[in-house]
Motif scaffolding. Structure first.
Motif, PDB file in Angstrom:
ATOM      1  N   GLU A   1      -6.223  54.946 -17.790  1.00  0.00           N
ATOM      2  CA  GLU A   1      -5.027  55.535 -17.164  1.00  0.00           C
ATOM      3  C   GLU A   1      -4.993  55.231 -15.670  1.00  0.00           C
ATOM      4  O   GLU A   1      -3.946  54.946 -15.093  1.00  0.00           O
ATOM      5  CB  GLU A   1      -4.988  57.049 -17.390  1.00  0.00           C
ATOM      6  CG  GLU A   1      -4.632  57.385 -18.829  1.00  0.00           C
ATOM      7  CD  GLU A   1      -4.499  58.879 -19.075  1.00  0.00           C
ATOM      8  OE1 GLU A   1      -4.127  59.610 -18.136  1.00  0.00           O
ATOM      9  OE2 GLU A   1      -4.771  59.295 -20.214  1.00  0.00           O
ATOM     10  N   ARG A   2      -6.168  55.310 -15.048  1.00  0.00           N
ATOM     11  CA  ARG A   2      -6.216  54.996 -13.611  1.00  0.00           C
ATOM     12  C   ARG A   2      -5.943  53.525 -13.367  1.00  0.00           C
ATOM     13  O   ARG A   2      -5.298  53.148 -12.385  1.00  0.00           O
ATOM     14  CB  ARG A   2      -7.587  55.372 -13.052  1.00  0.00           C
ATOM     15  CG  ARG A   2      -7.746  56.848 -12.936  1.00  0.00           C
ATOM     16  CD  ARG A   2      -9.115  57.180 -12.424  1.00  0.00           C
ATOM     17  NE  ARG A   2      -9.326  58.597 -12.585  1.00  0.00           N
ATOM     18  CZ  ARG A   2     -10.484  59.142 -12.916  1.00  0.00           C
ATOM     19  NH1 ARG A   2     -11.543  58.374 -13.085  1.00  0.00           N
ATOM     20  NH2 ARG A   2     -10.592  60.437 -13.039  1.00  0.00           N
TER      21      ARG A   2
ATOM     22  N   LEU B   1      -2.347  52.840 -13.162  1.00  0.00           N
ATOM     23  CA  LEU B   1      -1.780  53.193 -11.862  1.00  0.00           C
ATOM     24  C   LEU B   1      -2.170  52.178 -10.794  1.00  0.00           C
ATOM     25  O   LEU B   1      -1.334  51.746 -10.004  1.00  0.00           O
ATOM     26  CB  LEU B   1      -2.235  54.592 -11.439  1.00  0.00           C
ATOM     27  CG  LEU B   1      -1.616  55.759 -12.205  1.00  0.00           C
ATOM     28  CD1 LEU B   1      -2.300  57.066 -11.833  1.00  0.00           C
ATOM     29  CD2 LEU B   1      -0.124  55.857 -11.901  1.00  0.00           C
ATOM     30  N   ARG B   2      -3.443  51.820 -10.777  1.00  0.00           N
ATOM     31  CA  ARG B   2      -3.911  50.874  -9.754  1.00  0.00           C
ATOM     32  C   ARG B   2      -3.184  49.552  -9.874  1.00  0.00           C
ATOM     33  O   ARG B   2      -2.865  48.907  -8.878  1.00  0.00           O
ATOM     34  CB  ARG B   2      -5.411  50.596  -9.915  1.00  0.00           C
ATOM     35  CG  ARG B   2      -6.314  51.769  -9.685  1.00  0.00           C
ATOM     36  CD  ARG B   2      -7.760  51.310  -9.748  1.00  0.00           C
ATOM     37  NE  ARG B   2      -8.127  50.610  -8.529  1.00  0.00           N
ATOM     38  CZ  ARG B   2      -8.949  49.578  -8.473  1.00  0.00           C
ATOM     39  NH1 ARG B   2      -9.484  49.092  -9.575  1.00  0.00           N
ATOM     40  NH2 ARG B   2      -9.246  49.018  -7.326  1.00  0.00           N
ATOM     41  N   ALA B   3      -2.962  49.127 -11.120  1.00  0.00           N
ATOM     42  CA  ALA B   3      -2.357  47.812 -11.332  1.00  0.00           C
ATOM     43  C   ALA B   3      -0.830  47.861 -11.220  1.00  0.00           C
ATOM     44  O   ALA B   3      -0.176  46.842 -11.301  1.00  0.00           O
ATOM     45  CB  ALA B   3      -2.768  47.287 -12.707  1.00  0.00           C
ATOM     46  N   GLY B   4      -0.291  49.072 -11.012  1.00  0.00           N
ATOM     47  CA  GLY B   4       1.158  49.185 -10.867  1.00  0.00           C
ATOM     48  C   GLY B   4       1.906  48.877 -12.157  1.00  0.00           C
ATOM     49  O   GLY B   4       3.026  48.375 -12.130  1.00  0.00           O
TER      50      GLY B   4
ATOM     51  N   VAL C   1       7.371  43.523 -19.127  1.00  0.00           N
ATOM     52  CA  VAL C   1       6.445  42.753 -18.283  1.00  0.00           C
ATOM     53  C   VAL C   1       5.988  41.519 -19.046  1.00  0.00           C
ATOM     54  O   VAL C   1       6.132  41.427 -20.268  1.00  0.00           O
ATOM     55  CB  VAL C   1       5.194  43.591 -17.891  1.00  0.00           C
ATOM     56  CG1 VAL C   1       5.582  44.857 -17.162  1.00  0.00           C
ATOM     57  CG2 VAL C   1       4.341  43.912 -19.110  1.00  0.00           C
TER      58      VAL C   1
ATOM     59  N   LEU D   1       0.099  41.133 -17.195  1.00  0.00           N
ATOM     60  CA  LEU D   1      -0.403  42.489 -17.431  1.00  0.00           C
ATOM     61  C   LEU D   1      -1.898  42.453 -17.725  1.00  0.00           C
ATOM     62  O   LEU D   1      -2.673  43.243 -17.185  1.00  0.00           O
ATOM     63  CB  LEU D   1       0.348  43.113 -18.609  1.00  0.00           C
ATOM     64  CG  LEU D   1      -0.171  44.494 -19.025  1.00  0.00           C
ATOM     65  CD1 LEU D   1       0.546  45.583 -18.241  1.00  0.00           C
ATOM     66  CD2 LEU D   1      -0.003  44.734 -20.507  1.00  0.00           C
TER      67      LEU D   1
ATOM     68  N   ALA E   1      -3.832  41.808 -14.529  1.00  0.00           N
ATOM     69  CA  ALA E   1      -3.792  42.924 -13.583  1.00  0.00           C
ATOM     70  C   ALA E   1      -4.670  44.086 -14.068  1.00  0.00           C
ATOM     71  O   ALA E   1      -5.405  44.691 -13.295  1.00  0.00           O
ATOM     72  CB  ALA E   1      -2.355  43.398 -13.382  1.00  0.00           C
TER      73      ALA E   1
ATOM     74  N   ALA F   1      -8.212  45.687 -12.570  1.00  0.00           N
ATOM     75  CA  ALA F   1      -8.220  47.101 -12.157  1.00  0.00           C
ATOM     76  C   ALA F   1      -9.332  47.898 -12.826  1.00  0.00           C
ATOM     77  O   ALA F   1      -9.627  49.011 -12.407  1.00  0.00           O
ATOM     78  CB  ALA F   1      -6.865  47.739 -12.453  1.00  0.00           C
TER      79      ALA F   1
END
Lengths: 258, 647
Positions: free
Chosen positions: A40-41, A44-47, A87, A92, A95, A99
């Motif tokens: 989950e983080r 977020l980090r990878a946008g 995307v 993806l 990224a 992350a």
């Protein structure tokens, strides 16, 4: 007084992506919950434009296929995510992989096709069990005895307490690999390697249950904890091979260009 | 000479222990540096389980500050649970760092951060597992300097025998100075050995080296004096204060663990220090003066920290966050920036006033509502005057009514039990207050479906506070009062049902009290408890009161003192306290006057809004209050388009 209303307005899912990832090396000790938090983080980090569920506490749209046990490495874990924007799956993948900590590696991402869900495409797992400091001949005798048995009762602690069940019926393949005796890492100690295919059943039969079974039928006691790796998950063919669950999505993408 | 990882020896043990991921490392933000390229190497330890230690701000800040230096390497180590400790002993695996799994004994410094005294036994386990002699006096050239910091280091006397040195106060600049001293001493070929190195540290006048001080005792057990036994060592050691928090915006790259930890959030300190003057609060006394981080620095840290970490929660931390001079603009600015996201913003709130609700309301605009917690600390108006917690019952009722009418369904209220001069009646007032809260809340919310939780902590008198002279209340009396309170809460069944009740027994607090205000003689108790198997004393399932009582009874009589002498005994003004040679900046005469004022229920204002009341810190430490407002605002964030590949 107004009734409590969940805040609305979460964007709908416009694209589903299926992901294969690996748990390698020391990070095989990551539990499923640990991985889920890290993932989950990483989103977020990878946008990543992940979609969220509605409700008071919106959750990111992620669904996991059966996760390998804590301490077991895996080359074939699967999950599906819902996105609020389309995307490019290759971007993806890159990224998300960047992350996540090295050792939690994103191997492939494909756009989900219509039709069967991920869970319906998984009915068995292939595992490799490395038994270091175990004489291959002793391991071979245990594997033969296990294969010859109709029913191998083992016990495991479950949430309902200690329960006994058969570890044999779910096993469709158990063989000692030929390159046993050659340790995967430097060191002169002998090593036995077992190639194992197990059907998903209830209660689940896991590699450690099969190891308990080998102990039960032949007294095989590895002196150090075995290293287990899940190599594949998917449907079983009549020949006993495992079908990559993302195969259908890849075919669909190349035909439909979605 | 390079130092090998112990991971190959550790790895086969991991499948046999609970939550092995905590020993593996692999956190985002962790740094792997080349051992041979470093000239000074630090092992930083938070002496508790990984799940508690990893989120610790102090360790994260120092880890980052040290690793930013090209020739310095810092790694982290945490207390291992008893299941792994047993296996490590059986297989000869030493205490290791989680970053590169290097043996702790190979480092130049083992720096321990003590937020609480209950980590002392874990320090002994770590030293022993590391192969470092427990007593400073027994260590040699191959052993690291064992250094303590954190709030408990303001009285390190109970562990003085096990420490080589201690630092009081903020660590950012202290670790750099210590690194410099070590670097020079090593470059010069380690002249004078360990003794010379410690002497160089002591000469800074802000690093305490216990072995250079002798303690003499009177025949009645009290301390006669503490004096240096070397000519150029200072009589008093001063605390450190980091000024200008905008110049120290750490942690920039917060550690993000794979294992589950107690705080899963990016925490930003919005200010340090507090001058509210709550007399029980050691943190508020020893971290003076107030130093704010500006709204723009906070905004930048939140933005960068979230982007780096992927956390979905931000905590704006301080000792009383609503007191920041720019808190209103800060909250509305952050709420604007994260309005369309699923990031939750929290302001751990302790101030009891309606302004706090406005802030919480603002922060929860995106639907991510966090809990509300208020700390009246004392149940009666009288006891709140004794502790200088200036909150009236009307304030509290008005505040919770605002909360309930704005949609909150639950609030938490914190209190203490065992405060100086406390009677049964003072504690029973907590129940009446909670009843009033529920009644007013039901009326305001228009529903019976509201709750409040009453949480009671045991009061522990701490060094460098006006209550440092106070007698502790015995565990029997505390437990009796907690029982009466429970009965009183449930005396009205309708109201009682809406009130949750959480409390701690009196026994662990008494031991914390022994360790907080103990002197060097208490070190023998700590060691005895550890030898009898004491570990993880902050965990109720591991803490054994009986073990501490037995150990105290075994070793203290030799000195003519006992457990009660250290805990339930009131000290008088003339007594030399074990920490008098450690200078927090607070004037001892002022502390005594504040203790006397407390007895006469006289309240003391906050020097941020009223004239200086001469607590002594600013002139003696050459510091000053640093507060805003700066007048600046947070600008909207430019949205990030599409996916990014993190650095």
């Amino acid at each position: 007084m107004a009734k409590k209303q969940p805040p609305g307005g979460q964007a709908p899912v416009v694209q589903r992506i299926r992901i294969r990832y690996a748990k390698r090396g020391p990070l095989r000790f990551t539990s499923h919950r640990d991985f889920a938090r890290a993932f989950e983080r990483a989103l977020l980090r990878a946008g990543v434009p992940i979609a969220f569920s509605q409700g008071f506490t919106p959750h990111p749209k992620i669904s996991y296929a059966s996760a390998a046990p804590t301490g077991v490495a895996s080359e074939a874990e699967y999950l599906e995510i819902g996105l609020r924007e389309r995307v490019d799956p290759a971007r993806l993948r890159a990224a998300l992989d960047a992350a996540l900590s090295p050792g939690l590696d994103v191997i492939e991402a494909v756009v989900a096709s219509e039709g069967t869900g991920l869970a319906d495409r998984i009915e068995a797992s292939r595992w490799r069990i490395e038994l270091s400091q175990v004489d291959p001949a002793a391991a071979a005798r245990a594997v033969d005895a296990f294969r010859a048995a109709d029913d191998v009762q083992v016990e495991r602690m479950t949430k309902q307490g200690r329960r006994a069940f058969d570890a044999r019926a779910a096993v469709t393949r158990i063989v000692l690999e030929e390159r046993s005796g050659v340790p995967s890492e430097a060191g002169a100690a002998p090593c036995a390697i077992i190639d194992l295919v197990v059907r998903q059943v209830t209660p689940a039969v896991r590699p450690d249950d099969v190891l308990s079974g080998l102990r039960a039928v032949a007294g095989l006691e590895p002196p150090v904890p075995p290293r287990v790796t899940r190599l594949a998950q998917g449907l079983l063919t009549s020949q006993g091979e495992i079908v990559d669950p993302l195969e259908a999505d890849r075919e669909d993408a190349s035909i439909g260009g979605r | 000479m390079s130092v090998a990882s112990v991971f190959p020896q550790l790895e086969p043990l991991l499948p046999r222990v609970s939550k092995p991921i905590q020993y593996v490392g692999g956190e985002l933000g962790a740094v792997a540096k080349d051992w041979d390229a470093a000239t000074v190497r630090w092992a930083l330890m938070y002496p508790d389980a990984y799940e508690v230690g990893l989120p610790n701000q102090g360790v994260q800040i120092l880890y980052e500050v040290l690793n930013e230096l090209p020739d310095v390497l810092a790694e982290r180590t945490y207390a291992v649970w008893p299941d792994l400790e047993e296996l490590m002993r059986a297989h000869g695996v030493p205490q290791f760092t989680v970053d590169a799994h290097r043996p702790v004994r190979a480092f130049d410094v083992l720096g321990l951060s003590f937020a609480t005294e209950l980590g002392y036994t874990n320090m002994l386990s770590a030293l022993d597992l590391a192969g470092i002699p427990l007593r400073s006096a027994d260590r040699g050239a191959e052993d690291p300097i064992v250094l303590a910091g954190g709030h408990a280091a303001f009285n390190p006397e109970p562990i003085a025998d096990f420490l080589d040195a201690a630092v009081l106060g903020d660590g950012e600049e202290a670790v750099l100075e210590i690194t410099g001293i070590l670097r020079d001493w090593k470059a010069e070929g380690r002249p004078g050995g360990r003794d010379e190195l410690l002497l160089r540290l002591a000469r800074t006048e802000s690093i305490y080296v216990p072995r250079f001080y002798d303690v003499d005792y009177l025949s009645d057990g009290r301390i006669q004096r503490v004096v240096p036994n070397r000519p150029d060592v200072p009589f008093r050691v001063a605390k450190r204060t980091t000024m200008d928090l905008d110049a120290w915006p750490y942690p920039k790259k917060p550690l993000v663990p794979l294992a589950e930890t107690v705080h899963e959030r990016y925490a930003v300190e919005i200010f340090r220090g507090c001058t509210r003057g709550c007399r029980f609060c050691q943190a508020g006394m020893i971290t003076r003066p107030v130093r704010e981080r500006s709204i723009t620095t906070v905004g930048q840290m939140v933005r960068d920290g979230l982007e780096f970490s992927g956390f979905s929660e931000v905590g704006l931390l301080s000792l009383s966050s609503a007191d920041h001079s720019e808190i209103g603009d800060m909250c509305s600015g952050l709420a604007d920036q994260y309005a369309d996201s699923n990031v939750s913003l929290s302001l751990p709130s302790t101030r009891v006033d309606a302004f706090n609700i406005d802030l919480a309301q603002e922060l929860s605009r995106n639907g991510r509502r966090t809990g509300l917690t208020f700390a009246p600390e004392g149940g009666s108006e009288r006891i709140r005057k004794v502790i200088n917690k200036m909150v009236t019952e009307e304030d509290l009722i008005r505040t919770v009514v605002t909360a309930y009418s704005n949609g909150w369904r639950q609030v938490k209220l914190y209190f203490m039990c065992g405060l100086p001069t406390e009677t049964d009646e003072d504690v029973l007032q907590i129940a009446r207050m909670a009843h009033e809260v529920i009644k007013a809340g039901r009326a305001a919310a228009g529903t019976k479906d509201i709750r409040c939780t009453v949480s009671i902590g045991g009061f522990v008198p701490k060094p460098h506070t006006p209550f440092q002279w106070a007698p502790m209340t015995s565990p029997e009396v505390i437990d009796h009062r907690l029982k009466l309170l429970k009965q009183e809460i449930n005396s009205d069944r309708s109201l009682g049902r809406a009130i949750g009740y959480r409390y701690h027994d009196g026994e662990p607090s008494l031991i914390e009290g022994l360790l907080s205000r103990g002197d060097r003689r208490v070190g023998a108790v700590v060691r005895r408890v550890w030898e009898k198997g004491g570990r993880f004393d902050g965990w109720s399932e591991h803490f054994s009161y009986a073990r501490w009582v037995e150990a105290a009874a075994e070793v203290l009589p030799e000195f003519g003192v006992d457990l009660d002498w250290f805990t339930t005994r009131e000290r008088d003004q003339a007594e030399v306290l074990p920490w008098d040679h450690l200078d927090s900046g607070l004037d001892k005469d002022w502390l005594w006057q504040d203790w006397q004022d407390s007895m006469s229920e006289y309240e003391q204002d906050d020097c941020r809004w009223t004239p200086c009341f001469d607590c002594g810190v600013c002139p003696s430490m050459d510091t000053e209050i640093q507060i805003g407002p700066t007048g600046r605002k947070l600008l909207p964030l430019t949205p990030v388009n599409g996916m990014r590949v993190p650095a």
